[in-house]
Design a protein around this motif. Structure first.
Motif: not given
Length: 245
Positions: A139-147
């Motif tokens: 759930g924490a992974i979005t398009k904003k997540t770089k790493i």
């Protein structure tokens, strides 16, 4: 007094107890108290003055590692243990304000190096029974997540990530173009390595080390395994001779 940059001023120091430990039973750093194989000491005794006077050569050793873990030599970068591996990846890909997801608690240096870069850290807590929080991580992974940071088995909890859950996470991260740093420092104690995913997902960076099971924490030796193009980019940033002879 000359002040460092703001990010360093605001950081909490990483201040581990490093001195006066050698005659004690050391459990805090998960060091191998038995020590390395006796063959390591015999190999070190064979070093001569020419070996010390020349900058190190890595090709033969990289080929041996590649053969041992069944990957291509072009998919390996030697590092000064896992600490440098983390920093090299951050320095290559992470910019100020980028989002990094870190399941916690885990190895402190993931946060320390992120603070230096002034990345935006999103912590995801392990469950109360210390099982890996698969749903929360997905759930924490979005398009904003770089790493995204994964440690398998985790340090300090010893928590494994189930193979099917790991695949789901890597697959979703690939769709959002999120880099996964998978720290396998303790993989010899679980044998569930994700090296088989190298070549299938170019967003995956696997870290392994000789500091734990092999008892070589004092020699500072590790490596990154990833797509050959990623390794080329990391080499631009990494110190050319950080791993000693």
């Amino acid at each position: 007094m000359i002040l460092p940059k703001k990010a360093v001023q605001e950081m909490e120091p990483y201040d581990p107890p490093l001195e006066g430990r050698r005659d004690k039973l050391r459990l805090d750093f998960s060091e191998n108290t038995v020590g390395p194989s006796p063959r390591v000491l015999k190999a070190l005794e064979k070093l001569n003055d020419n070996e010390f006077a020349c900058y190190p050569e890595y090709t033969k050793f990289i080929n041996k590692i590649a053969s041992n873990i069944n990957v291509s030599p072009q998919e390996i970068l030697l590092t000064n243990a896992s600490d440098e591996a983390i920093k090299v990846i951050y320095d290559t890909y992470l910019e100020k304000g980028d989002e990094i997801v870190i399941p916690t608690p885990t190895f402190t240096m993931f946060r320390v190096y992120a603070d230096i870069v002034e990345a935006k850290i999103k912590n995801v807590s392990y469950a109360k029974n210390l099982t890996f929080p698969t749903k929360k991580v997905l759930g924490a992974i979005t398009k904003k997540t770089k790493i995204l940071i994964l440690v398998n088995p985790n340090n300090p909890t010893g928590t494994p990530i189930e193979k099917k859950d790991l695949f789901k996470i890597v697959e979703k991260a690939a769709k959002t173009e999120t880099i996964i740093i998978l720290d396998e420092a303790y993989i010899q104690f679980s044998e569930e390595t994700a090296l088989g995913l190298i070549g299938k997902f170019d967003n995956l960076f696997i870290l392994q080390t000789f500091s734990k099971a092999y008892g070589l924490a004092g020699l500072r030796l590790g490596y990154i395994v990833s797509d050959p193009d990623n390794i080329k980019n990391l080499k631009k940033v990494a110190s050319p001779y950080s791993v000693n002879t």
